[in-house]
Design a protein around this motif. Structure first.
Motif, PDB file in Angstrom:
ATOM      1  N   THR A 116       4.814  13.169  -6.992  1.00  0.00           N
ATOM      2  CA  THR A 116       6.134  13.196  -7.647  1.00  0.00           C
ATOM      3  C   THR A 116       7.360  12.303  -6.823  1.00  0.00           C
ATOM      4  OG1 THR A 116       6.786  15.030  -6.173  1.00  0.00           O
ATOM      5  CG2 THR A 116       6.164  15.649  -8.375  1.00  0.00           C
ATOM      6  N   ARG A 117       6.610  11.884  -5.567  1.00  0.00           N
ATOM      7  CA  ARG A 117       7.500  10.996  -4.670  1.00  0.00           C
ATOM      8  C   ARG A 117       7.317   9.570  -5.011  1.00  0.00           C
ATOM      9  NH1 ARG A 117      12.033  12.650  -4.260  1.00  0.00           N
ATOM     10  NH2 ARG A 117      12.189  11.296  -2.586  1.00  0.00           N
ATOM     11  N   PHE A 118       5.889   9.133  -5.776  1.00  0.00           N
ATOM     12  CA  PHE A 118       5.630   7.847  -5.958  1.00  0.00           C
ATOM     13  C   PHE A 118       6.698   6.938  -6.516  1.00  0.00           C
ATOM     14  CE2 PHE A 118       3.260   4.446  -8.289  1.00  0.00           C
ATOM     15  CZ  PHE A 118       2.388   4.100  -7.329  1.00  0.00           C
ATOM     16  N   VAL A 119       7.092   7.308  -7.548  1.00  0.00           N
ATOM     17  CA  VAL A 119       8.132   6.481  -8.237  1.00  0.00           C
ATOM     18  C   VAL A 119       9.497   6.435  -7.493  1.00  0.00           C
ATOM     19  CG1 VAL A 119       9.674   6.103 -10.297  1.00  0.00           C
ATOM     20  CG2 VAL A 119       7.413   6.820 -10.583  1.00  0.00           C
ATOM     21  N   PRO A 120      10.025   7.396  -6.974  1.00  0.00           N
ATOM     22  CA  PRO A 120      11.271   7.215  -6.100  1.00  0.00           C
ATOM     23  C   PRO A 120      10.933   6.242  -4.857  1.00  0.00           C
ATOM     24  CG  PRO A 120      10.986   9.449  -6.520  1.00  0.00           C
ATOM     25  CD  PRO A 120       9.728   8.772  -7.120  1.00  0.00           C
ATOM     26  N   LEU A 121       9.750   6.382  -4.405  1.00  0.00           N
ATOM     27  CA  LEU A 121       9.331   5.460  -3.148  1.00  0.00           C
ATOM     28  C   LEU A 121       9.566   4.069  -3.384  1.00  0.00           C
ATOM     29  CD1 LEU A 121       8.040   5.168  -0.515  1.00  0.00           C
ATOM     30  CD2 LEU A 121       5.759   4.958  -1.537  1.00  0.00           C
ATOM     31  N   LEU A 122       9.094   3.603  -4.761  1.00  0.00           N
ATOM     32  CA  LEU A 122       8.982   2.052  -5.158  1.00  0.00           C
ATOM     33  C   LEU A 122      10.073   1.781  -5.815  1.00  0.00           C
ATOM     34  CD1 LEU A 122       5.083   2.346  -5.847  1.00  0.00           C
ATOM     35  CD2 LEU A 122       6.311   1.465  -3.843  1.00  0.00           C
ATOM     36  N   ALA A 127       1.004  -1.227  -0.037  1.00  0.00           N
ATOM     37  CA  ALA A 127      -0.093  -0.033   0.152  1.00  0.00           C
ATOM     38  C   ALA A 127       0.930   1.249  -0.216  1.00  0.00           C
ATOM     39  CB  ALA A 127      -0.839  -0.224   1.029  1.00  0.00           C
ATOM     40  N   ALA A 128       0.564   2.354  -0.863  1.00  0.00           N
ATOM     41  CA  ALA A 128       1.503   3.484  -1.019  1.00  0.00           C
ATOM     42  C   ALA A 128       0.632   4.449  -0.200  1.00  0.00           C
ATOM     43  CB  ALA A 128       1.659   3.839  -2.433  1.00  0.00           C
ATOM     44  N   ASP A 129       0.916   4.974   0.939  1.00  0.00           N
ATOM     45  CA  ASP A 129       0.103   5.812   1.690  1.00  0.00           C
ATOM     46  C   ASP A 129       0.689   6.919   2.457  1.00  0.00           C
ATOM     47  OD1 ASP A 129      -2.251   6.449   2.917  1.00  0.00           O
ATOM     48  OD2 ASP A 129      -1.541   5.626   4.848  1.00  0.00           O
ATOM     49  N   GLY A 130       0.302   8.009   2.175  1.00  0.00           N
ATOM     50  CA  GLY A 130       1.137   9.131   2.842  1.00  0.00           C
ATOM     51  C   GLY A 130       0.286   9.706   4.002  1.00  0.00           C
ATOM     52  N   LYS A 131       1.101  10.382   4.767  1.00  0.00           N
ATOM     53  CA  LYS A 131       0.610  11.083   5.845  1.00  0.00           C
ATOM     54  C   LYS A 131       1.249  12.163   6.602  1.00  0.00           C
ATOM     55  CE  LYS A 131      -3.102   8.363   7.112  1.00  0.00           C
ATOM     56  NZ  LYS A 131      -3.342   8.251   5.482  1.00  0.00           N
ATOM     57  N   ALA A 151       9.463   0.841   2.635  1.00  0.00           N
ATOM     58  CA  ALA A 151       9.976   2.052   1.945  1.00  0.00           C
ATOM     59  C   ALA A 151       9.399   3.281   2.388  1.00  0.00           C
ATOM     60  CB  ALA A 151      10.160   1.715   0.344  1.00  0.00           C
ATOM     61  N   GLN A 152      10.114   4.219   2.561  1.00  0.00           N
ATOM     62  CA  GLN A 152       9.690   5.646   2.863  1.00  0.00           C
ATOM     63  C   GLN A 152      10.542   6.586   2.370  1.00  0.00           C
ATOM     64  OE1 GLN A 152       8.030   6.182   7.165  1.00  0.00           O
ATOM     65  NE2 GLN A 152       9.717   7.375   7.236  1.00  0.00           N
ATOM     66  N   THR A 153       9.699   7.810   2.136  1.00  0.00           N
ATOM     67  CA  THR A 153      10.320   9.017   1.684  1.00  0.00           C
ATOM     68  C   THR A 153       9.547  10.259   2.088  1.00  0.00           C
ATOM     69  OG1 THR A 153      11.196  10.230  -0.281  1.00  0.00           O
ATOM     70  CG2 THR A 153       8.953   9.136  -0.632  1.00  0.00           C
ATOM     71  N   PHE A 167       5.213  12.237   4.878  1.00  0.00           N
ATOM     72  CA  PHE A 167       5.937  11.210   4.380  1.00  0.00           C
ATOM     73  C   PHE A 167       5.272  10.441   3.429  1.00  0.00           C
ATOM     74  CE2 PHE A 167       4.629  10.216   8.586  1.00  0.00           C
ATOM     75  CZ  PHE A 167       4.175   9.164   8.615  1.00  0.00           C
ATOM     76  N   LEU A 168       5.834   9.797   2.481  1.00  0.00           N
ATOM     77  CA  LEU A 168       4.902   8.636   1.835  1.00  0.00           C
ATOM     78  C   LEU A 168       5.645   7.269   1.916  1.00  0.00           C
ATOM     79  CD1 LEU A 168       2.871   8.207  -0.377  1.00  0.00           C
ATOM     80  CD2 LEU A 168       4.644   8.653  -1.914  1.00  0.00           C
ATOM     81  N   ALA A 169       4.928   6.353   2.377  1.00  0.00           N
ATOM     82  CA  ALA A 169       5.363   5.163   2.772  1.00  0.00           C
ATOM     83  C   ALA A 169       4.626   3.995   1.788  1.00  0.00           C
ATOM     84  CB  ALA A 169       5.249   4.783   4.210  1.00  0.00           C
ATOM     85  N   ALA A 170       5.493   2.996   1.816  1.00  0.00           N
ATOM     86  CA  ALA A 170       5.029   1.859   1.186  1.00  0.00           C
ATOM     87  C   ALA A 170       4.995   0.623   2.301  1.00  0.00           C
ATOM     88  CB  ALA A 170       5.831   1.235  -0.027  1.00  0.00           C
ATOM     89  N   VAL A 171       3.797   0.100   2.616  1.00  0.00           N
ATOM     90  CA  VAL A 171       3.790  -0.732   3.669  1.00  0.00           C
ATOM     91  C   VAL A 171       2.983  -2.126   3.041  1.00  0.00           C
ATOM     92  CG1 VAL A 171       2.306  -1.195   5.643  1.00  0.00           C
ATOM     93  CG2 VAL A 171       2.863   0.938   4.873  1.00  0.00           C
ATOM     94  N   ASP A 172       3.710  -3.241   3.638  1.00  0.00           N
ATOM     95  CA  ASP A 172       3.541  -4.850   3.175  1.00  0.00           C
ATOM     96  C   ASP A 172       1.981  -4.708   3.883  1.00  0.00           C
ATOM     97  OD1 ASP A 172       3.143  -7.498   3.430  1.00  0.00           O
ATOM     98  OD2 ASP A 172       5.150  -7.613   2.613  1.00  0.00           O
TER      99      ASP A 172
END
Length: 303
Positions: free
Chosen positions: A61-67, A18-22, A49-51, A36-41
């Motif tokens: 714009t941070r979606f691709v760098p995150l993953l 899940a790509a989710d920002g908070k 992953a987190q950025t 921040f934007l994080a990828a959660v299993d």
């Protein structure tokens, strides 16, 4: 138990993230807060992953760098409507050989209109889940429609459209409400069953809830301080990657077992869809919607 548990003896066919920002609450004044934007299993609840997202950019714009640093081959990425972007879909499908399940709202007006006005009244229920807990009773039904070239959704690689009407009763007031969510995916019917699609969507929403809790600054007693005024000296702890800690923690002195968030939350019960369903479940839907038999008037979620 992970955030998202498949049926006993059946490991998930695909890894789901899940790509989710908070925004970290209490981290500053409006406009200067930490985001921040994080990828959660989905299955483990681990942040893989987190950025950070600074004030000069945004989540998109941070979606691709995150993953970019993850092995996404064969995986599926779930995301809310903010990330339902054509560039994201192309990147996942064409460069990373990954699947996506994206929520569709009015930020993609043409796509939203297309998906909402598909012939849902002719599409059977593919999955149904009942949950009870936290003072509410939820019934989620899922319909999925394969998109033929004649229909042609206005979104790269989209081959299936999904409609999820959620009927919720407040157990205190007895009041019912209905919200309908639409999504699209590049996975075919052979690659993703209705039950899997329902699980991925529910897993994403579960991650969003836990992510929101972990983004709240925590009040911690200063080590070595006694009670009274000294104990009131509290520090705010930034825990953007705190989901695993949140899940593993328990109140000292309380017996081990289910975590606090699981107390009062029964495991989802999936009802068999083919044929005649249980009369009690069908009777819960006393209002009719021309979109789907047995559902209350369709009302889209707030945008």
């Amino acid at each position: 138990m992970g955030l998202h548990t498949p049926p006993a003896g059946q490991p998930p066919r695909r890894r789901a993230y899940a790509a989710d920002g908070k925004t970290l609450r209490g981290s500053g004044l409006a406009g200067s807060q930490i985001h921040f934007l994080a990828a959660v299993d989905h299955h483990t609840g681990v942040v893989v992953a987190q950025t950070t997202v600074d004030s000069k950019t945004n989540e998109i714009t941070r979606f691709v760098p995150l993953l970019a640093g993850l092995d996404l081959t064969g995986a599926v990425i779930t995301a809310d409507a903010l990330h339902t972007q054509r560039e994201h879909a192309r990147w996942l499908a064409e460069q990373r050989n990954a699947g996506y399940v994206f929520v569709v709202k009015r930020n993609q007006p043409t796509l939203y209109h297309q998906v909402k006005h598909l012939p849902w009244s002719k599409v059977p229920i593919g999955d149904e889940v009942h949950t009870r807990g936290h003072g509410r009773y939820d019934i989620r039904r899922l319909q999925v429609l394969t998109v033929t070239p004649a229909i042609g959704l206005d979104f790269p690689h989209a081959v299936q459209a999904i409609r999820v009407p959620r009927r919720r009763m407040n157990l205190t007031t007895g009041h019912w409400s209905t919200v309908t969510v639409y999504t699209v995916t590049n996975l075919t019917a052979d690659q993703a069953t209705p039950a899997e699609l329902a699980d991925w969507l529910r897993g994403h929403w579960t991650v969003e809830v836990l992510h929101a809790k972990s983004s709240t600054p925590s009040a911690v007693t200063v080590p070595g301080c006694g009670s009274g005024a000294a104990r009131s000296r509290l520090s705010r702890v930034s825990r953007p990657t705190g989901i695993p800690s949140f899940r593993a923690s328990r109140v000292p002195g309380r017996p081990a077992g289910r975590s606090d968030r699981d107390r009062g939350q029964r495991r989802p019960q999936r009802r068999a869809v083919p044929g005649v369903r249980a009369g009690q479940a069908r009777d819960l839907f006393d209002e009719r919607d021309p979109g789907t038999p047995g559902l209350a008037t369709d009302k889209s979620p707030r945008e």
